[in-house]
Design an enzyme around this catalytic site. Structure first.
Site, short mmCIF file in Angstrom:
data_model
loop_
_atom_site.label_atom_id
_atom_site.label_comp_id
_atom_site.label_asym_id
_atom_site.label_seq_id
_atom_site.Cartn_x
_atom_site.Cartn_y
_atom_site.Cartn_z
N HIS A 57 -97.12 -0.43 -27.15
CA HIS A 57 -96.15 0.65 -26.84
C HIS A 57 -94.72 0.15 -27.07
O HIS A 57 -94.20 -0.65 -26.29
CB HIS A 57 -96.31 1.12 -25.40
CG HIS A 57 -95.48 2.33 -25.10
ND1 HIS A 57 -96.03 3.58 -24.86
CD2 HIS A 57 -94.13 2.51 -25.06
CE1 HIS A 57 -95.05 4.46 -24.66
NE2 HIS A 57 -93.88 3.83 -24.77
N GLN A 152 -89.48 13.21 -28.65
CA GLN A 152 -88.75 12.67 -27.50
C GLN A 152 -88.10 13.77 -26.63
O GLN A 152 -88.07 13.67 -25.41
CB GLN A 152 -87.66 11.71 -28.01
CG GLN A 152 -86.66 11.25 -26.98
CD GLN A 152 -87.17 10.15 -26.08
OE1 GLN A 152 -87.28 9.01 -26.48
NE2 GLN A 152 -87.49 10.50 -24.84
N HIS A 210 -96.69 9.61 -24.02
CA HIS A 210 -95.92 9.28 -22.83
C HIS A 210 -96.40 10.29 -21.80
O HIS A 210 -96.27 11.49 -22.00
CB HIS A 210 -94.43 9.48 -23.09
CG HIS A 210 -93.81 8.39 -23.90
ND1 HIS A 210 -94.11 8.18 -25.20
CD2 HIS A 210 -92.89 7.44 -23.56
CE1 HIS A 210 -93.40 7.13 -25.65
NE2 HIS A 210 -92.66 6.67 -24.67
N ASP A 309 -92.41 -1.55 -24.61
CA ASP A 309 -91.62 -0.31 -24.60
C ASP A 309 -90.25 -0.47 -25.23
O ASP A 309 -89.93 0.22 -26.19
CB ASP A 309 -91.50 0.23 -23.16
CG ASP A 309 -91.25 1.74 -23.11
OD1 ASP A 309 -91.24 2.37 -24.17
OD2 ASP A 309 -91.07 2.27 -22.00
N TRP A 315 -82.61 2.32 -22.87
CA TRP A 315 -83.36 2.27 -21.61
C TRP A 315 -83.41 0.89 -20.98
O TRP A 315 -83.73 0.76 -19.81
CB TRP A 315 -84.79 2.79 -21.85
CG TRP A 315 -84.83 4.22 -22.25
CD1 TRP A 315 -84.86 5.31 -21.41
CD2 TRP A 315 -84.79 4.75 -23.58
NE1 TRP A 315 -84.85 6.46 -22.15
CE2 TRP A 315 -84.81 6.16 -23.48
CE3 TRP A 315 -84.75 4.17 -24.86
CZ2 TRP A 315 -84.79 6.99 -24.59
CZ3 TRP A 315 -84.73 5.01 -25.97
CH2 TRP A 315 -84.75 6.39 -25.84
FE FE2 Z 1 -91.97 4.63 -24.39
#
Ligand code: FE2
Length: 428
Positions: A57, A152, A210, A309, A315
């Protein structure tokens, strides 16, 4: 008998001592004391010889963009998504590709040779999709890169996401993604799971969503994902990423949910580094950990892999392409500290994640792809404890990265001159 390459004297993750003989891009022999000539011999004595790391991921279109155009001040998922929305119009094909290739260099140096990356399809230009499809081709001789079409901004919430996600799949993206918890309503989220699974079934593709990346215990899209997997016969081809809401769910509900996941053969990929920093941001104290129920899922027989991730993106301000960091954090957050559980954490960043990605030629076995990593550790648990150095990385038969052992030299009267922190030879 001769080989192109022999990795000699190492220990495999299952504890067997064996030499690995490689011919072309395949493993041709695995046995102790291999008597043969080779074009090159790697001395792996005292080292762990493992299959390469796998990241199931990742977001390669956003990686290494930290600080552009600004940093995420709140640290929340939602500000990260908003920030990515500010960055998206500024992206260029060349910049996305350059950052992705630079990240792939990091990955190779860390023995990370298979990556499932989501690619944002909420951009009418589909610029990142084009760039990452090119990167996939360019790195194919050393990294297995799998792309997930990821809306997204919401498959329904974003006005053109549905059309663009389908276009991305037509362009050759491998896996169908989604983000049901970000749709406008729970009902829209459920509907998006249904339609995306139907798209995958019609095209014979895998699904990786997700799913429920929130602390809201009522976010239950994983239930719909398991249901659609069952209904459409997608068993073993569907993964739920994050599943953080499960941390906060009612125990009775979870006791019904986990068997549904087992029945549908839905796998799970928590992302410990990200989950532990992003979830629980609305809590005071006690503050939730925000990682899904890993030991409980494993106990039920659900396949679980750990993902990374994010690395240096909207993020996450850290990250180093090191799947041992991921295993280390996952082990702690899930409290998986028995010897068997710790070894399992290593499998979750290697073999378990490879199975989730459907990599049939992966692993240390005769006839499999000749990709492996020589780690400066005696076994998988020590590799996690030390986040061990990758001394050699072999990708599809070629040595693609190497680094010398790096002991520290001490200047202490009466103490050893050299220290390595290895369990059995920390003092020499
Ligand atoms: Fe992700």
């Amino acid at each position: 008998m001769s080989f192109d390459l022999i990795v000699r004297g190492g220990t495999l993750p299952d504890g067997r001592a064996a030499d690995v003989g490689i011919r072309g891009d395949r493993i041709a022999a695995i046995e102790p004391g291999l008597e043969a000539e080779a074009g090159r011999v790697i001395d792996a004595a005292g080292c762990l010889v493992a299959p390469p790391f796998v990241d199931p991921h990742f977001h390669m279109d956003a990686t290494l963009s930290y600080g552009i155009p600004r940093i995420n001040a709140s640290g929340t998922l939602l500000e990260g998504i908003a920030l990515w929305g500010e960055l998206k119009p500024l992206l260029t094909h060349g910049a996305v590709k350059e950052r992705a290739l630079r990240y792939c260099d990091w990955a190779v140096s860390m023995g990370l040779l298979a990556i499932r990356t989501h690619v944002d399809t909420c951009d009418d230009r589909l610029l990142a999709v084009e760039a990452l499809l090119e990167v996939k081709k360019e790195v194919s001789s050393y990294i297995d890169l799998q792309l997930v079409a990821f809306p997204q901004d919401g498959f329904y919430r974003d006005p053109t996401a549905r059309e663009n996600t389908i276009r991305a799949l037509d362009m050759g993206v491998d896996v169908v993604g989604g983000i049901p918890h970000f749709e406008r309503t729970m009902a829209d989220g459920r509907r998006s799971v249904t339609e995306l699974c139907e798209i995958a079934a019609a095209r014979g593709l895998m699904v990786d969503m997700h799913c429920d990346e929130t602390d809201d215990p009522m976010s239950r899209h994983i239930e719909q994902l398991a249901y659609e997997t069952q209904r459409l016969g997608l068993h073993g081809r569907v993964n739920g990423s994050h599943l953080t809401s499960m941390h906060s769910m009612d125990n009775y509900y979870v006791s019904k949910l986990l068997p549904l996941m087992v029945e549908a053969e839905v796998s799970a990929v928590p992302n410990p580094l990200i989950n532990i920093v992003i979830q629980g941001r609305h809590d005071t104290y006690p503050k939730r950990r925000g990682m899904t129920r890993v030991p409980e899922m494993i106990a039920h027989g659900i396949r679980v892999g750990f993902g990374q991730d994010c690395v240096l993106d909207p993020w996450y301000p850290l990250g180093a392409a090191d799947m041992l960091d991921v295993a280390f954090m996952g082990l702690h957050v899930a409290q998986m500290t028995s010897p068997a559980d710790m070894a399992r954490c290593f499998d979750m960043v290697t073999t378990e994640s490879a199975a989730i990605m459907g990599l049939d030629d992966y692993g240390l076995g005769v006839g499999k792809t000749a990709s492996l990593v020589v780690l400066d550790a005696v076994d998988p648990v020590e590799a996690i404890r030390l986040r061990a150095d990758r001394l050699f990385v072999v990708a599809k038969g070629n040595v693609v990265a190497e680094r010398p052992k790096q002991p520290a030299w001490l200047s202490l009267p009466g103490r050893p001159a050299r220290v390595e922190r290895r369990r059995e030879s920390s003092l020499e």
